[in-house]
Motif scaffolding. Sequence first.
Motif, short mmCIF file in Angstrom:
data_model
loop_
_atom_site.label_atom_id
_atom_site.label_comp_id
_atom_site.label_asym_id
_atom_site.label_seq_id
_atom_site.Cartn_x
_atom_site.Cartn_y
_atom_site.Cartn_z
N HIS A 1018 -125.67 -15.02 17.11
CA HIS A 1018 -125.80 -15.07 18.57
C HIS A 1018 -126.49 -16.36 19.01
O HIS A 1018 -126.01 -17.06 19.90
CB HIS A 1018 -126.60 -13.85 19.05
CG HIS A 1018 -126.73 -13.77 20.52
ND1 HIS A 1018 -127.83 -14.20 21.20
CD2 HIS A 1018 -125.85 -13.35 21.47
CE1 HIS A 1018 -127.66 -14.04 22.49
NE2 HIS A 1018 -126.45 -13.51 22.69
N GLN A 1021 -124.59 -19.62 18.80
CA GLN A 1021 -123.60 -19.84 19.86
C GLN A 1021 -124.03 -20.94 20.82
O GLN A 1021 -123.23 -21.78 21.22
CB GLN A 1021 -123.43 -18.55 20.69
CG GLN A 1021 -122.92 -17.38 19.91
CD GLN A 1021 -121.46 -17.13 20.18
OE1 GLN A 1021 -120.72 -18.09 20.45
NE2 GLN A 1021 -121.06 -15.89 20.10
N GLU A 1022 -125.33 -20.85 21.18
CA GLU A 1022 -125.83 -21.68 22.27
C GLU A 1022 -125.66 -23.18 21.98
O GLU A 1022 -124.94 -23.86 22.72
CB GLU A 1022 -127.31 -21.30 22.50
CG GLU A 1022 -127.84 -21.63 23.86
CD GLU A 1022 -127.02 -21.08 25.01
OE1 GLU A 1022 -126.43 -19.98 24.87
OE2 GLU A 1022 -126.93 -21.77 26.05
N ARG A 1025 -122.04 -24.23 21.72
CA ARG A 1025 -121.34 -24.35 22.99
C ARG A 1025 -121.57 -25.75 23.59
O ARG A 1025 -120.66 -26.38 24.13
CB ARG A 1025 -121.85 -23.29 23.96
CG ARG A 1025 -120.85 -22.88 25.01
CD ARG A 1025 -121.25 -21.55 25.63
NE ARG A 1025 -122.67 -21.55 25.99
CZ ARG A 1025 -123.16 -22.19 27.06
NH1 ARG A 1025 -122.35 -22.86 27.87
NH2 ARG A 1025 -124.46 -22.17 27.32
N MET A 1026 -122.78 -26.22 23.43
CA MET A 1026 -123.10 -27.55 23.94
C MET A 1026 -122.24 -28.58 23.25
O MET A 1026 -121.61 -29.43 23.87
CB MET A 1026 -124.59 -27.87 23.70
CG MET A 1026 -125.53 -27.09 24.60
SD MET A 1026 -125.25 -27.46 26.35
CE MET A 1026 -124.61 -25.91 26.90
N THR A 1028 -119.42 -28.21 21.61
CA THR A 1028 -118.01 -28.06 21.96
C THR A 1028 -117.74 -28.66 23.34
O THR A 1028 -116.84 -29.48 23.53
CB THR A 1028 -117.63 -26.56 21.97
OG1 THR A 1028 -118.15 -25.96 20.79
CG2 THR A 1028 -116.14 -26.38 22.00
N GLN A 1061 -116.97 -21.88 15.97
CA GLN A 1061 -117.06 -20.86 17.01
C GLN A 1061 -116.42 -19.53 16.52
O GLN A 1061 -117.02 -18.47 16.60
CB GLN A 1061 -116.31 -21.37 18.26
CG GLN A 1061 -116.47 -20.49 19.46
CD GLN A 1061 -117.92 -20.41 19.89
OE1 GLN A 1061 -118.60 -21.46 19.99
NE2 GLN A 1061 -118.43 -19.22 20.10
N THR B 99 -124.89 -16.55 28.40
CA THR B 99 -124.15 -16.57 27.14
C THR B 99 -123.94 -15.15 26.61
O THR B 99 -123.14 -14.93 25.72
CB THR B 99 -124.93 -17.35 26.07
OG1 THR B 99 -126.26 -16.85 26.05
CG2 THR B 99 -124.93 -18.83 26.34
N VAL B 122 -117.18 -20.71 25.91
CA VAL B 122 -117.66 -21.66 24.92
C VAL B 122 -116.94 -23.00 25.08
O VAL B 122 -117.48 -24.06 24.86
CB VAL B 122 -117.40 -21.05 23.52
CG1 VAL B 122 -117.61 -22.09 22.45
CG2 VAL B 122 -118.30 -19.85 23.31
#
Lengths: 1232, 149
Positions: A1018, A1021-1022, A1025-1026, A1028, A1061, B99, B122
């Motif tokens: 989890h 992810q953060e 995401r940045m 990506t 991801q 998120t 995402v």
Amino acid sequence: MTTILVVEDEAIVAIDIAQRLKRGGYDAPAVAATGEAALRTLEELHPDLVLMDILLKGEKDGIETARAIKDQFDIPVVLLTGQADESTQERVKNTGAYGFILKPIDTASLLPTIELALARHAFEVQLKESENRFRAVTDSAADAIFSMDVQGTVIYWNKAAERTFGWTADDITGQSVTAILPESAKAGFFKMLPALGTRETYVPPSFMLWRRKDGTEFPAEPSFALWKTKEGTFATAIVRDISEQKAIIESVQAGIVLVDPITHKIVDVNTTGARLFGASKDAIIGSVCLRFICPAEAGRCPITDLGQTVDNAERVLLTADGKSRPILKSVSEITLRGRAYLLESFVDISDRKQMEHALLESEAYYRAIFESTAAGMAILDEDTTVVMGNSKLEQLTGFRKNEVEGLKPWTEFVAPEDLARIKEYHRARRRNAASAPKEYELRLLAKDGTRREVFVTAALIPGTKRSVVSIVDVTALKTAQAAVLEQAAMLDAAHDAIMTLDPEGRITYWNRGAERLYGWAKQEAEGQNANALLRTRFPESREELWPKLMESGRWEGELIHVTRDGVPVTVASSWTMINDERGNATAILEISSDVTERKKAELALAESEAKLRTTIANMVDGVLTGGLDWKVTDCNEAVARMSRRSKEEVIGKPFLDLLAPESRSQILETVPELMEKGTIRTNELWLRKNGERIDVEANVSLIKDAAGQPRAFLAVARDVTERKKAESALHQAQEDLRQHATMFDAAHDAIMTLDPEGRITYWNRGAERLYGWAKQEAEGQNANALLRTRFPESREELWPKLMESGRWEGELIHVTRDGVPVTVASSWTMINDERGNATAILEISSDVTERKKAELALAESEAKLRTTFATMADGIVITGLDEKVADCNDAILHLTQRSRDEILGKPFVDLLPPEFRSLIHDARKLLVGAIFGTTGPGHREKEPVRTDFHVLGKTGERVDIEADISLIEDASRQPAAFLIVARDVTERKRMEQRLDSTLADLQRSNAELEQFAYIASHDLQEPLRMITSYVQIIEEDYTGKLDADADEYIAFTVDGAKRMQTLIDDLLAYSRVGTRGEPFMPTSMNRVLSEAIANLEVAIEESHAVVTHDQLPTVLGDESQLIQLFQNLLGNAIKFRGDDAPMIHVGVEETKDGWVFSVRDNGIGIDIQYAERIFTVFQRLHARDDYPGTGIGLAVVKKIVERHGGRIWVESEPAQGSTFYFTLPTRGDNVL
Amino acid sequence: MSERNSADYMEILLVEDNQGDVLLTKRALKSGKVLHNVHVANDGEAALAFLHDVEYGQAPRPDLILLDLNLPKVGGREVLAKIKSNEALASIPVVVLTTSKADEDILKTYQMHANSFITKPVDWPQFMNVVRLIEEYWFTVVKLPLHEG
């Protein structure tokens, strides 16, 4: 208020339903969570309806509970279900539920369904009641009732029909009604049936003939009622058996016709009627009554209205051949089958009429009648002169006719005391015929002065002043009457059964004796036909009985009457005719006494005599009888046998000839004693024909006649020669016995006597049996040599003892003839002669070999046991019932680190820490309880009680012990001791504890790992995401603005970030299987599959995949995970497809291990060596470029299956396709 | 009802601690057709301070609040609760942008009267798409109440 019980294991749903019900106006006072609770609640609550979920926790689900409710309570059930598929509906139907409601519940469908179920149930209850009422009425009806369809097939049959027709309802139901119709009636019956179609009830105009199961036919009146249902038209027939009435009507000696009062048609006629009419019944029935009866009033019936009756009117009847007959006719109204009829009965009086006519016509005939009548007759003039008399009058008066006729007045024959009265009658009759009595009694004075009681009938001859008197002698009758009257009072008190019958055979009197004998009370019996009531059996035909009775006025004989209880009673009966004054029979007096017992006694006597005769003939003892002249009159075979003579040689000869001469005088001397006492016992010698003498013992008795005079003698003689011999032998033996009295104590033992030299002088059967030597072999032998005797002590010691005390006892070993040593317990006794010199030794021995063996075996077994006991690794303690240690082995000493002395005699529990004080006490409760069956199912008899405890060693270290405690019983099964077998389990306990803690560690570690995976993925992810997003923005903003390499690098970065991801997503999904699972719910695998297919819609369309499946069951599981499961398997099947479009089949099979699901594809298949690896996380078999993916899909699948308690495996061949199998547990109610 | 001048700028309060997201959101909003001002609060405390100013006329009243849940100091849920329990602010649409995909988060925020719940995509193109949809929905499709002052 209508009460509803809600059965639902989801509390929230249950409350929701209850509230909806309350809003709908129902009372829902209780909610049950399980089927069992529902059944319990039902018994108290008795609601009007049960609303129940199909899926319930607990042993019974809703379907089973619904069945139980249907069986035990008459309460309608409405089921709740989450599924509307056909199989569920089918199951619901089979429970007999009144409806079902689909979940989720909405009020709009809930209330009407309940309303409908209540209404339907109420209707069914009414229907059942109405049916029961109908059954009760028809079953108890006296008339036969049955129903049939228009084809005549019987569909209902009541109890009376069973009785009437002999067919049981089971036999006839479904059969054709023709079974109860005679051949002649069948055609008519089936013509009549269609006719029924036009009316509701139909009563045929006359009775019909019916047939019973036994083939007999009988008349009965039917009436038919018609009813229609959806299934068609049916008829119910009510049939009344009238055979009895018919029989009565037929037997009546009067013509009887039944006439319809409206049409005047004859509906029925009896045989006598038909005979009088001179026509057949068929010809008469249907004719107008006036055709035959009352033709004079042709067209004008004397009976115009119902309600009028005619009694014995004289009418004329017209016969078929046109002749007239005078009749006496009675008409009365009668209602049959609900309709009124006229019942006309008539008797032919033409004979009487003709006679009257003839009398008037012919004086000679008149005279003849006058003469031949049994009564004395006289015609008297006004002045009482006898004008004419008949011969009977001559007999009565003793005067000749010519002495009387015209000469003597009637008054001369009347006794003086009656004279005045008679004269008055005579005068009065001539003034007014009606004023004088027609009948009276007087005393007639005969010529010789004797008086007779006579009964006189007097009448005036019409048109003259002369009168006719008829005189009947009633002297005998009077006497009899007086006697009867006198008896009458005694009758009731009489022990005999007394009854009187009228001429029709009906009982008119019935005394207490009859009540006692036949069981019928007076009021029950009187008025009944005697023969019918008593089912009398006559010894002779009644045709013979009646003439006798008529002739002599009396009959005597034996009859059999049957009592009320059905028991036949033989009676000695005497019948007496009782006549009225005119000699007409008015009654029969039957006096009967019960001779059943006598009869039985007679039979028994006859039987006993026959037995006696046979016995005597076959007796071993001689039996002979003789007269007082001492000549033999009869004897049996035994006498002949004993005397060696034929019976003929004995019978007729003097008894003394049988005796030896020396016995004859001796016997003669006993005669006075015989005469005096009646019976004596004699001993004599008989001389056989061949000269042999035999000893005979006889019992001689005198046979006396009724007057006590001796008439004959009877001797029962027994040949006692053998006995005498035996006695003398016995006598001799007794002599011997006296010497060897002790020998005969116990014949079962081996007994021998030895002479002083040690030779055997006596050898009994016991010795023969024991040692194998026969008497003749043994006697004379030296005992020690023969038996190779081994003494336990030297003979030197034995002899002095024996000499001194005269007795020795001990064990010896003798060797039998077969060489087998036998240990015997032997007692020796010295036998001395009168002078005290030893003459013999008596040895009595009994075999103790088996006992010896057993003793040895026991000793050996004890030794074994003791060794085992001592050397066993387990500690063994035996305590008494007082729990004190009685014995123990070394192992327990080692275990408890105590010495034997520290343990023995102390309570066992003293060895243990205080918490185990009641250890043995508790075990004892279980053990003793098991013996007496009070322990319950937890503990079986004889099974040791296992218990854990520990002891602390001298140095304080703890020893864990596991022990089995058993009860030792004594021979009489009484508890005698406790056996404690203890094992050191310290090491095992330690291991167990270590295992437990390791397991806990493992579980914690697993949980932590899963939690870590979840959080890690989890939080990963953060930043990802940045990466990506910004790489994509760079791509967006700068593609084409940098050089070609930069564009490619950007593309790799984007691709890598995306893969990362997916990887994180999959990992997250994988970890969520364990950490974020939902609780298991009943889940339809059909729905799960279709959900998975829907999720894969795009992939399926693109690949043109075809997915087929079996009907899948409902299982207990996590629905979203099961969807994931199918989605992954189907997804793989599509992804790893071959050249053809994917063909995927999802199958299921029920096995004893649960459901086995299969997902079969026609894809590229898997090399079987990788079959295990594919289920591991991140394991891939193919290059990412060929088949994209993270390698987590099957790992997730495996985890889901395992979480559901199943297994997964694959069977495959490369290029042939793969089949993935996984199992899910079956729950009892997870059925297809 | 609303006499909103089409030339007016839409006021957006973006509560977001991640500068990357702030930038992404702004870029996405910029690509839309609606004229807007974005006010950024980097934590819950700052957001509440901004809203306090709004109440006292010290700051423009936002037409839309984009609210992240994971915030330093005062958390997003607390901010949401404060907004929805304040009569003066309650009518401002709050779109939770986070998120999280967790069901319990979704349920909780809606129970606290959030107007929308959106999981941050995402992928950038998707993220841009989502922000555009928010913009389009709240500023062109929906009619919002008019506020004085």
